[in-house]
Design a protein around this motif. Sequence first.
Motif, PDB file in Angstrom:
ATOM      1  N   TYR A  92      77.493  29.284  34.357  1.00 14.88           N
ATOM      2  CA  TYR A  92      78.192  28.732  33.188  1.00 14.88           C
ATOM      3  C   TYR A  92      77.405  29.041  31.921  1.00 14.88           C
ATOM      4  CZ  TYR A  92      79.732  25.306  29.735  1.00 14.88           C
ATOM      5  OH  TYR A  92      80.168  24.709  28.579  1.00 14.88           O
ATOM      6  N   PRO A 152      77.183  28.978  26.191  1.00 18.19           N
ATOM      7  CA  PRO A 152      76.688  27.867  25.372  1.00 18.19           C
ATOM      8  C   PRO A 152      75.742  28.407  24.300  1.00 18.19           C
ATOM      9  CG  PRO A 152      76.543  27.323  27.698  1.00 18.19           C
ATOM     10  CD  PRO A 152      76.945  28.758  27.630  1.00 18.19           C
ATOM     11  N   GLY A 153      75.823  27.816  23.129  1.00 17.13           N
ATOM     12  CA  GLY A 153      75.010  28.309  22.020  1.00 17.13           C
ATOM     13  C   GLY A 153      75.812  29.153  21.055  1.00 17.13           C
ATOM     14  N   THR A 154      77.014  29.585  21.493  1.00 21.43           N
ATOM     15  CA  THR A 154      77.860  30.397  20.619  1.00 21.43           C
ATOM     16  C   THR A 154      78.587  29.481  19.630  1.00 21.43           C
ATOM     17  OG1 THR A 154      78.276  31.833  22.509  1.00 21.43           O
ATOM     18  CG2 THR A 154      79.723  32.114  20.602  1.00 21.43           C
ATOM     19  N   PRO A 155      78.450  29.718  18.337  1.00 23.82           N
ATOM     20  CA  PRO A 155      79.136  28.846  17.364  1.00 23.82           C
ATOM     21  C   PRO A 155      80.654  28.873  17.579  1.00 23.82           C
ATOM     22  CG  PRO A 155      77.518  30.238  16.262  1.00 23.82           C
ATOM     23  CD  PRO A 155      77.620  30.738  17.679  1.00 23.82           C
ATOM     24  N   GLY A 156      81.237  27.690  17.601  1.00 25.03           N
ATOM     25  CA  GLY A 156      82.693  27.577  17.667  1.00 25.03           C
ATOM     26  C   GLY A 156      83.293  27.727  19.050  1.00 25.03           C
ATOM     27  N   GLY A 157      82.454  27.908  20.053  1.00 24.68           N
ATOM     28  CA  GLY A 157      83.019  28.161  21.390  1.00 24.68           C
ATOM     29  C   GLY A 157      82.931  26.978  22.334  1.00 24.68           C
ATOM     30  N   GLN A 158      82.656  25.809  21.808  1.00 30.42           N
ATOM     31  CA  GLN A 158      82.491  24.653  22.697  1.00 30.42           C
ATOM     32  C   GLN A 158      83.706  24.484  23.599  1.00 30.42           C
ATOM     33  OE1 GLN A 158      81.719  21.167  20.300  1.00 30.42           O
ATOM     34  NE2 GLN A 158      80.404  22.422  18.998  1.00 30.42           N
ATOM     35  N   HIS A 159      83.428  24.263  24.884  1.00 30.00           N
ATOM     36  CA  HIS A 159      84.510  24.084  25.843  1.00 30.00           C
ATOM     37  C   HIS A 159      83.971  23.384  27.066  1.00 30.00           C
ATOM     38  CE1 HIS A 159      82.462  27.720  27.279  1.00 30.00           C
ATOM     39  NE2 HIS A 159      82.866  27.343  28.477  1.00 30.00           N
ATOM     40  N   ILE A 160      84.858  23.036  27.976  1.00 25.02           N
ATOM     41  CA  ILE A 160      84.419  22.412  29.218  1.00 25.02           C
ATOM     42  C   ILE A 160      84.784  23.303  30.402  1.00 25.02           C
ATOM     43  CG2 ILE A 160      86.535  21.007  29.560  1.00 25.02           C
ATOM     44  CD1 ILE A 160      84.407  18.750  30.468  1.00 25.02           C
ATOM     45  N   PRO A 203      75.980  20.498  18.132  1.00 29.67           N
ATOM     46  CA  PRO A 203      76.818  20.485  19.342  1.00 29.67           C
ATOM     47  C   PRO A 203      76.913  21.854  20.024  1.00 29.67           C
ATOM     48  CG  PRO A 203      77.900  19.301  17.572  1.00 29.67           C
ATOM     49  CD  PRO A 203      76.693  19.960  16.963  1.00 29.67           C
ATOM     50  N   ASP A 204      76.768  22.921  19.249  1.00 29.53           N
ATOM     51  CA  ASP A 204      76.804  24.257  19.858  1.00 29.53           C
ATOM     52  C   ASP A 204      75.595  24.498  20.757  1.00 29.53           C
ATOM     53  OD1 ASP A 204      79.195  25.154  18.782  1.00 29.53           O
ATOM     54  OD2 ASP A 204      78.233  25.881  16.940  1.00 29.53           O
ATOM     55  N   ASN A 205      74.540  23.722  20.533  1.00 30.47           N
ATOM     56  CA  ASN A 205      73.315  23.920  21.310  1.00 30.47           C
ATOM     57  C   ASN A 205      73.093  22.810  22.329  1.00 30.47           C
ATOM     58  OD1 ASN A 205      72.609  26.303  20.067  1.00 30.47           O
ATOM     59  ND2 ASN A 205      71.543  25.264  18.408  1.00 30.47           N
ATOM     60  N   MET A 232      74.441  21.019  26.052  1.00 32.88           N
ATOM     61  CA  MET A 232      75.283  21.043  27.248  1.00 32.88           C
ATOM     62  C   MET A 232      75.316  19.644  27.830  1.00 32.88           C
ATOM     63  SD  MET A 232      74.461  24.606  29.221  1.00 32.88           S
ATOM     64  CE  MET A 232      72.782  24.964  28.747  1.00 32.88           C
ATOM     65  N   LYS A 264      81.331  16.097  21.455  1.00 30.20           N
ATOM     66  CA  LYS A 264      81.390  17.487  20.989  1.00 30.20           C
ATOM     67  C   LYS A 264      80.156  18.212  21.511  1.00 30.20           C
ATOM     68  CE  LYS A 264      83.990  17.208  16.700  1.00 30.20           C
ATOM     69  NZ  LYS A 264      83.814  16.967  15.251  1.00 30.20           N
ATOM     70  N   SER A 265      80.364  19.162  22.402  1.00 27.54           N
ATOM     71  CA  SER A 265      79.251  19.948  22.952  1.00 27.54           C
ATOM     72  C   SER A 265      79.848  20.976  23.903  1.00 27.54           C
ATOM     73  CB  SER A 265      78.268  19.058  23.733  1.00 27.54           C
ATOM     74  OG  SER A 265      78.873  18.608  24.934  1.00 27.54           O
ATOM     75  N   TYR A 266      79.015  21.859  24.423  1.00 29.11           N
ATOM     76  CA  TYR A 266      79.402  22.611  25.614  1.00 29.11           C
ATOM     77  C   TYR A 266      79.279  21.636  26.776  1.00 29.11           C
ATOM     78  CZ  TYR A 266      79.647  27.101  23.288  1.00 29.11           C
ATOM     79  OH  TYR A 266      80.031  28.137  22.483  1.00 29.11           O
ATOM     80  N   GLN A 292      68.180  24.892  25.009  1.00 27.12           N
ATOM     81  CA  GLN A 292      69.303  24.005  24.691  1.00 27.12           C
ATOM     82  C   GLN A 292      68.997  22.570  25.102  1.00 27.12           C
ATOM     83  OE1 GLN A 292      73.083  25.211  24.537  1.00 27.12           O
ATOM     84  NE2 GLN A 292      72.316  27.064  23.582  1.00 27.12           N
TER      85      GLN A 292
END
Lengths: 570, 292
Positions: free
Chosen positions: A264, A413-421, B48-50, B52, B68-70, B93
């Motif tokens: 992931y 993870p770490g990519t700006p704007g790509g938050q997802h589950i 939140p981008d950083n 999990m 708000k997060s991965y 992270q």
Amino acid sequence: MAKKDLIIRIGGEGGEGVVSAGDFIAAACARAGLEVYTFKTFPAEIKGGYCMYQVRTSAERVYNQGDTFDVFCAFNGEAYELNKHLLIPGSVFVYDGPGGDFEPEIPEGVTAYPIPMTKTAQALKSKRSKNMVALGALSTLFNISEATLKEVLTDKFKNKGEEILNFNLGAFDEGKKLAEAIEKVDTFRVADPKEPKDVIIISGNDACGMGAILGGLDFFSAYPITPATEIAKFVATHIPKKAGTLLQAEDEIASIAQVMGASYAGKKCMTATSGPGLALMAELLGMSSMSETPLMLVDVQRGGPSTGMPTKHEQSDLFLAIHGSHGDAERIVLSVEDVNDCINMTVEALNLAEEYQCPVILLSDGSLAFSTQTVPAPKPENFTIVNRKKWDGQGEYKRYELTDDNISPMCDPGTPGGQHIATGLEHTEKGAPCWDLHNRDLQMDKRFNKLRPVVNTYKPVEVDGEGEADLGVIAWGSTIGVVREAVDRMRAEGMKVKGFYPKLMWPMPVEQYEAFAKTCKKILVPEVNYLGQLSHFIRAETSISPISYPICQGLPFTPAQVIEKSKEVI
Amino acid sequence: MSIAALNKVEMKPKEYKSDVSVVWCPGCGHHGILNGIYRALSELGIDPDNMMSISGIGCSSRTPYFIKSYKMHTLHGRAGPVATGAQLAQPDQCVMVTGGDGDGFSIGGGHMPHMARKNVNLTYVLFDNGIYGLTKGQYSPTSRPEMTAYTTPYGGPDEPMNPLLYMLTYGATYVAQGFAGKPKICAELIKGALEHKGFSYVNIFSQCPSFNKIDTVQYYRDLVAEIPEDHDPGDFGSAMEIARGLSEGKAPMGLLYQTSKPTLDEKLAEIVTKVGGHKDYDLNKIVDLYRP
């Protein structure tokens, strides 16, 4: 047909140097430009017990361990007792005597060469030199290049100091002298050295590890289990060199869970196990399928169920590999034929997991795990490495977006704007939990349809032979190598037989099976399990009615077995 | 986690709320813990981008959906090892696991010792309500003795476990306990856990008004007692003594123990350094080892 190969079997007590003697012969033959296929059995006990190492070598390619040995070298009475029924007329028997722990009866037609291995080792004041005495004798008796063997021994022992090296070479020479004093009356000899080839000699397990490294693996987590642990050992040794990670987990569930987490988070990941471990991993396979998280695992099959026959060969995890999970959890299942496949198909399996974002299971088996074989030296730069489709950063990111090819871009993870589950719940395109009936259909279809092209994009199933045949033999895993030789020998006898060798086990290339079966009057499926697991899938998925030929005694097929059965059913 | 490696952002606690509606029952303690998490994230300025956020299965395991997060919503009991893999893959992270007492200490109990002793650099917030809520009220590893519940109509036969004693013994490098009814203290303890480098464990009592009728808000209020200010969190023996408090009818609230040890990702990086590993290593050298 003139005999081109030679099969030498060495048997003795574990710890007597049986394995190292076999390894030295195999390495010397490979160094002399010959092809090598070794086969070993050893006990599940930690120390002692009967141990056997068989080397088959030829100037031409060797596909399997062979029918039986030509030469048997017994280090002790137990090895003799276990093998004496195989001492058939024409075979050669080299044994520890006089002075060994047994007095063999030599059957009619068997050539026997007593070599006082124990006595000579005692005279040298080192029991451990017994295998060197045997090696020297075998070298002289069967044309195993002395110069090459000594080179191999020198490379092996030079780091241990001059004294140890010279001692071993001295013991070797003692064995040589003993053999020179014997009048050789048989005709068995290893083929003469050829121009050395660009090869490596490696076991199936090490080859899977090498494939993993060559395939761009970043992260490996595993739990120890026979007969798969050597894969983890290989990766543990080499992955830090390319700044990757190996972790030994607390159990198989944790190992595949760690693999899922790392995948992931953007890494190329795998684990390796055997049947019991795969059973524990089954729930996570379902989650990998549902959450579309790439995940690759090697299952080195062993004799089951339960603890079963853990050091023995079997091909009995096909049901578990293809359908083992809860719900309908689609995945890709591949199986390897030989050590060369262990390298190349590990790379392919990693690629497929990344491309299709699903679990990919690569099936190996107990006989390949420890079989060392000569294979062309892989060229790292020649491998195609596939990485997952990534989000381009444009617009709103939807992890489970419905696309034309049903494959949704991933986003680390770490990519700006790509938050997802990534979720095990049924979900919408955006990953939100959803039990809507229409959405359920869309997402189920997506997960299954994305894998449909694999049957056409993966390499086509190899068909061995042309035209019409009285019998078609379908084999998978290491049984393929046995069937190749069986089919070849039957053809040489004038029989009309063909072979069909699938490596993509699931999804099943049904059309290719059907097309093959149309050219054959009957279909025979030899496999090493009790139920005839591939036969089951053939009956379920195609219109073919195969003759199932399962054996389940912990040993691979021999070509002779397949030939005999073929003649019976044809 | 390694806060220093992250870009700090200016976000109010409520800005960490995702657009997924919270599904917990009214009066559930988890609401308070979630607010504590929002506040801790805001105070630390975590991007939140950083981050999990990873969970298993259970009421509290829904938490990642609300942040708000991965994030990953995994299987029952498996959040720990999944988070371990994710953390090792991206060691810079912020990784937080949220889950319940059944998820963490029953089905997932086999993973807890190993995350702790390996000092995986992540934060584990355990919402301890002494009950299985999502499956409607079965007794759990932290249920009080003889609790009458769904599958224990005559009272449960088991002794409860003490999570703090386990985590201290397992080798966790940050061990704290809070109560959902004290969200400010929760926020402080979670913040401390997220800042801590290594495996940080925060046990938070959380009332379940739907299925655990005995562990009420009032019960927990009477149960918890703040750890005395003079306690030295570096003193392992003293931390063990305080953790034993529950057996004497009181549960400690606050930071019990904190120590500094190399983390698993640091140890693994050391191995790479030891062998001189790098991405461009010539793989032919490995192939050549297998020439006959």
